[in-house]
Design a protein around this motif. Structure first.
Motif, PDB file in Angstrom:
ATOM      1  N   SER A 128       0.991  -1.362  -0.010  1.00 51.79           N
ATOM      2  CA  SER A 128       0.008   0.075  -0.026  1.00 51.79           C
ATOM      3  C   SER A 128       0.787   1.280   0.112  1.00 51.79           C
ATOM      4  CB  SER A 128      -0.930   0.004   1.190  1.00 51.79           C
ATOM      5  OG  SER A 128      -1.888  -0.950   1.173  1.00 51.79           O
ATOM      6  N   TYR A 129       0.432   2.185  -0.798  1.00 49.58           N
ATOM      7  CA  TYR A 129       1.075   3.611  -0.684  1.00 49.58           C
ATOM      8  C   TYR A 129      -0.044   4.632  -0.574  1.00 49.58           C
ATOM      9  CZ  TYR A 129       4.938   1.146  -3.169  1.00 49.58           C
ATOM     10  OH  TYR A 129       5.902   0.316  -3.487  1.00 49.58           O
ATOM     11  N   GLU A 130       0.248   5.747   0.171  1.00 48.29           N
ATOM     12  CA  GLU A 130      -0.356   6.700   0.236  1.00 48.29           C
ATOM     13  C   GLU A 130      -0.931   7.624  -0.709  1.00 48.29           C
ATOM     14  OE1 GLU A 130       0.529   9.394   3.704  1.00 48.29           O
ATOM     15  OE2 GLU A 130       0.581   7.741   5.217  1.00 48.29           O
ATOM     16  N   GLN A 131      -0.087   7.674  -1.794  1.00 43.94           N
ATOM     17  CA  GLN A 131      -0.225   8.363  -2.907  1.00 43.94           C
ATOM     18  C   GLN A 131       0.218   7.613  -3.966  1.00 43.94           C
ATOM     19  OE1 GLN A 131      -2.354  10.991  -3.576  1.00 43.94           O
ATOM     20  NE2 GLN A 131      -2.798  11.167  -1.435  1.00 43.94           N
ATOM     21  N   GLY A 132       0.014   7.887  -5.429  1.00 43.42           N
ATOM     22  CA  GLY A 132       0.698   6.971  -6.419  1.00 43.42           C
ATOM     23  C   GLY A 132      -0.318   7.015  -7.742  1.00 43.42           C
TER      24      GLY A 132
ATOM     25  N   ALA B   6       4.832   6.556  -6.946  1.00 37.61           N
ATOM     26  CA  ALA B   6       4.485   7.142  -5.593  1.00 37.61           C
ATOM     27  C   ALA B   6       5.456   8.467  -5.645  1.00 37.61           C
ATOM     28  CB  ALA B   6       4.353   6.257  -4.745  1.00 37.61           C
ATOM     29  N   GLN B   7       4.938   9.505  -5.105  1.00 39.93           N
ATOM     30  CA  GLN B   7       5.585  10.650  -4.504  1.00 39.93           C
ATOM     31  C   GLN B   7       6.009  10.328  -2.970  1.00 39.93           C
ATOM     32  OE1 GLN B   7       6.246  13.063  -6.763  1.00 39.93           O
ATOM     33  NE2 GLN B   7       7.711  14.470  -5.590  1.00 39.93           N
ATOM     34  N   THR B   8       7.284  10.413  -2.544  1.00 40.98           N
ATOM     35  CA  THR B   8       7.486  10.115  -1.194  1.00 40.98           C
ATOM     36  C   THR B   8       7.925  11.306  -0.583  1.00 40.98           C
ATOM     37  OG1 THR B   8       9.721   9.631  -1.662  1.00 40.98           O
ATOM     38  CG2 THR B   8       7.948   7.678  -1.805  1.00 40.98           C
TER      39      THR B   8
ATOM     40  N   ARG C 119      10.694  10.099  -5.388  1.00 42.21           N
ATOM     41  CA  ARG C 119       9.810   9.412  -6.058  1.00 42.21           C
ATOM     42  C   ARG C 119      10.248   7.977  -5.752  1.00 42.21           C
ATOM     43  NH1 ARG C 119      11.013  13.404  -9.080  1.00 42.21           N
ATOM     44  NH2 ARG C 119       9.382  15.312  -9.658  1.00 42.21           N
ATOM     45  N   LEU C 120       9.122   7.117  -5.986  1.00 37.05           N
ATOM     46  CA  LEU C 120       9.318   5.566  -6.083  1.00 37.05           C
ATOM     47  C   LEU C 120       8.673   5.144  -7.307  1.00 37.05           C
ATOM     48  CD1 LEU C 120       8.738   4.159  -2.405  1.00 37.05           C
ATOM     49  CD2 LEU C 120      11.004   4.353  -3.567  1.00 37.05           C
ATOM     50  N   LEU C 121       9.345   4.264  -7.951  1.00 43.66           N
ATOM     51  CA  LEU C 121       8.869   3.576  -9.099  1.00 43.66           C
ATOM     52  C   LEU C 121       8.976   2.082  -8.920  1.00 43.66           C
ATOM     53  CD1 LEU C 121       7.393   3.594 -11.895  1.00 43.66           C
ATOM     54  CD2 LEU C 121       9.441   3.622 -13.037  1.00 43.66           C
ATOM     55  N   THR C 122       7.759   1.387  -8.760  1.00 34.34           N
ATOM     56  CA  THR C 122       7.825  -0.187  -8.423  1.00 34.34           C
ATOM     57  C   THR C 122       7.351  -0.863  -9.431  1.00 34.34           C
ATOM     58  OG1 THR C 122       7.949   0.450  -6.063  1.00 34.34           O
ATOM     59  CG2 THR C 122       7.207  -1.885  -6.749  1.00 34.34           C
ATOM     60  N   TRP C 123       7.715  -1.742 -10.179  1.00 29.94           N
ATOM     61  CA  TRP C 123       7.174  -2.807 -10.914  1.00 29.94           C
ATOM     62  C   TRP C 123       7.670  -4.388 -10.798  1.00 29.94           C
ATOM     63  CZ3 TRP C 123      11.334   0.262 -12.007  1.00 29.94           C
ATOM     64  CH2 TRP C 123      12.467  -0.424 -12.522  1.00 29.94           C
ATOM     65  N   GLU C 124       6.851  -5.190 -11.243  1.00 30.55           N
ATOM     66  CA  GLU C 124       7.324  -6.501 -11.216  1.00 30.55           C
ATOM     67  C   GLU C 124       7.720  -7.239 -12.657  1.00 30.55           C
ATOM     68  OE1 GLU C 124       6.888 -10.765 -12.194  1.00 30.55           O
ATOM     69  OE2 GLU C 124       5.183  -9.188 -12.667  1.00 30.55           O
TER      70      GLU C 124
END
Length: 345
Positions: free
Chosen positions: A286-290, A303-305, A310-315
């Motif tokens: 879970s992220y608060e924003q994204g 997501a903006q942290t 920023r965070l960019l996550t992928w699989e």
């Protein structure tokens, strides 16, 4: 009788002449009708093929969109190259990126798709036409063809778009182009219907995580009747081939966090960031924003942290990647796309 008939004939001819001159709708009339259609619809369903020019090999998706006013969305993206379906889901619980074959989900609060809606959403296409006061319009084979500005924050090279609509405002084709008018993204709609009926659980997360209950989406959770096993925790390092100008790669460090083995690649220079790779055991994040980001080969979560962080996550192939740092969104996407098709070292 002839004197009476002559003025009537002249009046009829004059009326037909006026109709011929002024019967066609002006661009402003068409845009007004389009705006009315957008306001009156209760939702839609669409099927399309999305083609993205990412690097030397185009990436293709089958795209299915369900939209129910005011805020329910279900977008199923099936990669033709990987044969894997991911679902972007929005309901009253938030926005999710679901990867059913891994039982993996990302949940976040977001203004998506109002803030940076993708090309395959009808309202994104319609609003880009309505909002561009410098739009160009022509008729082509009984379709309206619009040329308007492209406004996609994640890719500044996309500057123009052309959109084809039928006379009842159903989309048939759209292209996003660079400054040289080269199409970089295109979508071909194969089916579109306004105001459909939806099952009450069409936008339910649990139903959509079980793809076998949705006959229009291929089930990737089983192969030959057997449950696909998750890869073990060991993996090689994937080193992105793209490095932004003014940046140099630093250390590659293996670490263990919360019992999970990860590898961290550090980059410093004009931008400072890390690429984190691992095989996660948690099924839900879970992220608060994204917001969801289509990387061409998969869907990631941006997501903006913090300020300029920023965070960019992928699989991809069982490995979860995260880019964390001060890279702009467009550069993050470039780094992410450069990991596709690489062999582990």
């Amino acid at each position: 009788m002839k004197r009476v008939a002559l003025p009537l004939v002249l009046l009829l001819v004059f009326t037909l002449f006026l109709g011929g001159c002024f019967g066609q709708k002006t661009p402003e009339d068409v845009v007004s009708d389009l705006n009315g259609t957008l306001g009156k619809m209760t939702g839609y369903k669409s099927q399309a093929v999305l083609t993205m020019q990412t690097g030397s090999t185009p990436m293709e998706y089958d795209v299915q969109v369900w939209y129910e006013k005011p805020t329910n969305y279900r977008v199923a993206l099936t990669s033709k190259q990987r044969g894997i379906t991911q679902i972007i889901l929005r309901n009253n619980e938030g926005v999710f990126v679901l990867t059913p074959h891994l039982n993996k989900s990302f949940r976040f609060q977001s203004g998506w798709p109002e803030n940076n809606g993708p090309l395959y959403l009808y309202e994104t296409l319609a609003k880009s036409i309505i909002d561009d006061t410098e739009r160009q319009m022509k008729m082509e084979e009984k379709q309206y063809v619009f040329e308007v500005k492209a406004n996609y924050s994640g890719n500044r090279s996309l500057t123009k778009q052309k959109i084809w609509l039928t006379e009842d405002f159903k989309p048939t084709h759209a292209e996003i182009m660079d400054a040289s008018m080269n199409p970089l993204v295109r979508i071909d709609f194969t089916d579109f219907s306004f105001n459909p009926m939806f099952d009450k659980d069409s936008f339910d997360k649990e139903r959509n995580m079980t793809t076998s209950s949705l006959t229009t989406i291929p089930t990737m959770a089983r192969a030959n009747g057997q449950v696909v096993k998750q890869p073990n925790s060991q993996f090689g390092v994937i080193v992105p081939t793209y490095i932004p100008e003014g940046v140099k790669q630093g250390d590659i460090e293996p670490v263990t966090r919360d019992g999970e083995r990860k590898v961290i690649l550090t980059y410093k220079g004009t931008y400072n960031y890390k690429v984190i790779e691992g095989r996660p055991t948690a099924a839900s994040v879970s992220y608060e924003q994204g917001m969801p980001v289509n990387l061409g080969f998969t869907v990631g979560v941006l997501a903006q942290t913090g300020e300029n962080q920023r965070l960019l996550t992928w699989e991809l192939d069982g490995i979860e990647y995260t880019i964390a740092g001060d890279l702009p969104e467009e550069e993050m996407v470039n780094v992410a796309q450069s990991t596709y098709g690489l062999s582990a070292k």
